[in-house]
Design a protein around this motif. Structure first.
Motif, PDB file in Angstrom:
ATOM      1  N   ILE A   1      11.736   7.433 -15.741  1.00  0.00           N
ATOM      2  CA  ILE A   1      12.544   6.804 -14.711  1.00  0.00           C
ATOM      3  C   ILE A   1      11.913   5.453 -14.384  1.00  0.00           C
ATOM      4  O   ILE A   1      10.771   5.379 -13.936  1.00  0.00           O
ATOM      5  N   ARG A   2      12.673   4.391 -14.626  1.00  0.00           N
ATOM      6  CA  ARG A   2      12.174   3.036 -14.401  1.00  0.00           C
ATOM      7  C   ARG A   2      12.358   2.686 -12.923  1.00  0.00           C
ATOM      8  O   ARG A   2      13.480   2.660 -12.418  1.00  0.00           O
ATOM      9  N   VAL A   3      11.235   2.418 -12.233  1.00  0.00           N
ATOM     10  CA  VAL A   3      11.301   2.228 -10.786  1.00  0.00           C
ATOM     11  C   VAL A   3      10.718   0.886 -10.364  1.00  0.00           C
ATOM     12  O   VAL A   3       9.895   0.285 -11.062  1.00  0.00           O
ATOM     13  N   LEU A   4      11.150   0.474  -9.186  1.00  0.00           N
ATOM     14  CA  LEU A   4      10.691  -0.759  -8.559  1.00  0.00           C
ATOM     15  C   LEU A   4      10.145  -0.398  -7.180  1.00  0.00           C
ATOM     16  O   LEU A   4      10.763   0.374  -6.453  1.00  0.00           O
ATOM     17  N   ALA A   5       8.986  -0.957  -6.830  1.00  0.00           N
ATOM     18  CA  ALA A   5       8.375  -0.711  -5.526  1.00  0.00           C
ATOM     19  C   ALA A   5       8.506  -1.965  -4.666  1.00  0.00           C
ATOM     20  O   ALA A   5       8.174  -3.066  -5.118  1.00  0.00           O
ATOM     21  N   ILE A   6       8.982  -1.794  -3.415  1.00  0.00           N
ATOM     22  CA  ILE A   6       9.203  -2.935  -2.527  1.00  0.00           C
ATOM     23  C   ILE A   6       8.604  -2.639  -1.152  1.00  0.00           C
ATOM     24  O   ILE A   6       8.985  -1.663  -0.501  1.00  0.00           O
ATOM     25  N   ASP A   7       7.662  -3.473  -0.729  1.00  0.00           N
ATOM     26  CA  ASP A   7       7.083  -3.363   0.614  1.00  0.00           C
ATOM     27  C   ASP A   7       6.397  -4.680   0.946  1.00  0.00           C
ATOM     28  O   ASP A   7       5.650  -5.211   0.114  1.00  0.00           O
ATOM     29  N   ASP A   8       6.646  -5.211   2.126  1.00  0.00           N
ATOM     30  CA  ASP A   8       6.065  -6.506   2.482  1.00  0.00           C
ATOM     31  C   ASP A   8       4.605  -6.409   2.895  1.00  0.00           C
ATOM     32  O   ASP A   8       3.912  -7.426   2.981  1.00  0.00           O
ATOM     33  N   GLU A   9       4.112  -5.188   3.149  1.00  0.00           N
ATOM     34  CA  GLU A   9       2.714  -5.007   3.530  1.00  0.00           C
ATOM     35  C   GLU A   9       1.888  -4.723   2.273  1.00  0.00           C
ATOM     36  O   GLU A   9       2.123  -3.723   1.587  1.00  0.00           O
ATOM     37  N   PRO A  10       0.907  -5.579   1.955  1.00  0.00           N
ATOM     38  CA  PRO A  10       0.131  -5.424   0.711  1.00  0.00           C
ATOM     39  C   PRO A  10      -0.530  -4.061   0.556  1.00  0.00           C
ATOM     40  O   PRO A  10      -0.489  -3.473  -0.528  1.00  0.00           O
ATOM     41  N   LEU A  11      -1.116  -3.520   1.628  1.00  0.00           N
ATOM     42  CA  LEU A  11      -1.791  -2.223   1.518  1.00  0.00           C
ATOM     43  C   LEU A  11      -0.787  -1.094   1.300  1.00  0.00           C
ATOM     44  O   LEU A  11      -1.043  -0.171   0.517  1.00  0.00           O
ATOM     45  N   ALA A  12       0.354  -1.170   1.985  1.00  0.00           N
ATOM     46  CA  ALA A  12       1.395  -0.156   1.796  1.00  0.00           C
ATOM     47  C   ALA A  12       1.952  -0.221   0.381  1.00  0.00           C
ATOM     48  O   ALA A  12       2.201   0.812  -0.252  1.00  0.00           O
ATOM     49  N   LEU A  13       2.123  -1.442  -0.135  1.00  0.00           N
ATOM     50  CA  LEU A  13       2.618  -1.606  -1.504  1.00  0.00           C
ATOM     51  C   LEU A  13       1.606  -1.078  -2.516  1.00  0.00           C
ATOM     52  O   LEU A  13       1.977  -0.445  -3.503  1.00  0.00           O
ATOM     53  N   GLN A  14       0.338  -1.310  -2.240  1.00  0.00           N
ATOM     54  CA  GLN A  14      -0.721  -0.808  -3.124  1.00  0.00           C
ATOM     55  C   GLN A  14      -0.721   0.716  -3.174  1.00  0.00           C
ATOM     56  O   GLN A  14      -0.839   1.319  -4.243  1.00  0.00           O
ATOM     57  N   GLN A  15      -0.558   1.353  -2.002  1.00  0.00           N
ATOM     58  CA  GLN A  15      -0.516   2.818  -1.965  1.00  0.00           C
ATOM     59  C   GLN A  15       0.714   3.349  -2.686  1.00  0.00           C
ATOM     60  O   GLN A  15       0.643   4.327  -3.446  1.00  0.00           O
ATOM     61  N   LEU A  16       1.846   2.690  -2.455  1.00  0.00           N
ATOM     62  CA  LEU A  16       3.094   3.111  -3.078  1.00  0.00           C
ATOM     63  C   LEU A  16       2.999   3.040  -4.601  1.00  0.00           C
ATOM     64  O   LEU A  16       3.378   3.984  -5.309  1.00  0.00           O
ATOM     65  N   THR A  17       2.465   1.952  -5.128  1.00  0.00           N
ATOM     66  CA  THR A  17       2.345   1.816  -6.583  1.00  0.00           C
ATOM     67  C   THR A  17       1.341   2.821  -7.150  1.00  0.00           C
ATOM     68  O   THR A  17       1.526   3.333  -8.259  1.00  0.00           O
ATOM     69  N   ALA A  18       0.296   3.119  -6.375  1.00  0.00           N
ATOM     70  CA  ALA A  18      -0.681   4.115  -6.828  1.00  0.00           C
ATOM     71  C   ALA A  18      -0.039   5.490  -6.956  1.00  0.00           C
ATOM     72  O   ALA A  18      -0.293   6.228  -7.922  1.00  0.00           O
TER      73      ALA A  18
END
Length: 242
Positions: A2-19
């Motif tokens: 499943i090809r996904v895209l992660a979107i979050d304006d907060e760098p730490l939240a985006l880092q956790q989401l991608t992890a």
């Protein structure tokens, strides 16, 4: 995959989401963005199956971003505000993750994405079990038809065209497109409507204080004027006297 895209304006939240995305074998991270505008550019050039999208973002918030897409991929919203759940349901979000969420919550949302893509749910009306089934109803929520034990319902909250079913077994309520009038037809006698927006399981009452029913330490439900007489009649049948 499943090809996904992660979107979050907060760098730490985006880092956790991608992890978290990278921990799920069937998810492939195709991009990560800190704004909806940046995400639009990726969607215009890439084939994306699903997006994990924060709601509270500057310039264009996640909800408006999704509504602006002509053919949006599957959506999982991430938010710190639970009141967005109903609006997310209205735009057909597969799930919403309430921040701060852990890996187990993320896995649940990822599994729902996989189920949705592998076996797309046909549009079906909310269905309820026959009245002969004395303790079961079926409700449609999050692209699933879920069986609910009626005795598991603590109370039902009406919100315009939607209902929240608050359960004993799950702190997260089920949200479904259904009217109060319709669900009342299928509830047994130990449920009572006490307000235009609330139906309660009478067995779950802890206290009645003036014009409020106390279900637990954090849940105080109002008794509406039009329902007060019937509710007081019920209480009178339960009073112990000398």
């Amino acid at each position: 995959m499943i090809r996904v895209l992660a979107i979050d304006d907060e760098p730490l939240a985006l880092q956790q989401l991608t992890a978290y995305i990278q921990k799920i074998p069937f998810l492939s991270l195709e991009g990560q963005c800190q704004s909806a505008i940046e995400a639009k550019e990726i969607l215009n050039r890439e084939n994306i199956d699903a997006i994990f999208c924060d709601i509270n973002m500057p310039d264009l918030n996640g909800m408006e971003f999704v509504k602006s897409l002509a053919s949006p991929p599957l959506i999982v919203f991430t938010t710190a505000y639970s009141e967005y759940a109903v609006e997310g349901f209205q735009v057909n979000a597969v799930d919403y993750l309430l921040k701060p969420f852990g890996l187990d919550d993320f896995k649940r949302a990822a599994n729902r994405l996989q189920e949705r893509l592998s076996a797309p749910a046909a549009p079906v009306a909310v269905t309820l079990a026959d009245k002969d089934d004395d303790d079961t109803i079926f409700v449609k929520t999050d692209y699933r038809v879920v069986k609910v034990a009626i005795s598991d319902i603590r109370y039902i909250e009406g919100m315009s065209e939607y209902l929240k079913l608050h359960l004993k077994s799950d702190p997260k309520p089920l949200i479904t497109l259904l009217s109060m009038k319709k669900i009342e037809e299928f509830l047994p006698a130990y449920f009572m409507r006490i307000h235009r927006s609330y139906i309660i399981n009478l067995k779950e009452i802890q206290e009645v204080n003036k014009n409020r029913v106390i279900m637990d330490a954090d849940t105080y439900l109002p008794i509406g004027d039009n329902y007060k007489e019937a509710f007081n009649d019920y209480l009178n049948t339960k009073f112990l006297t000398k």
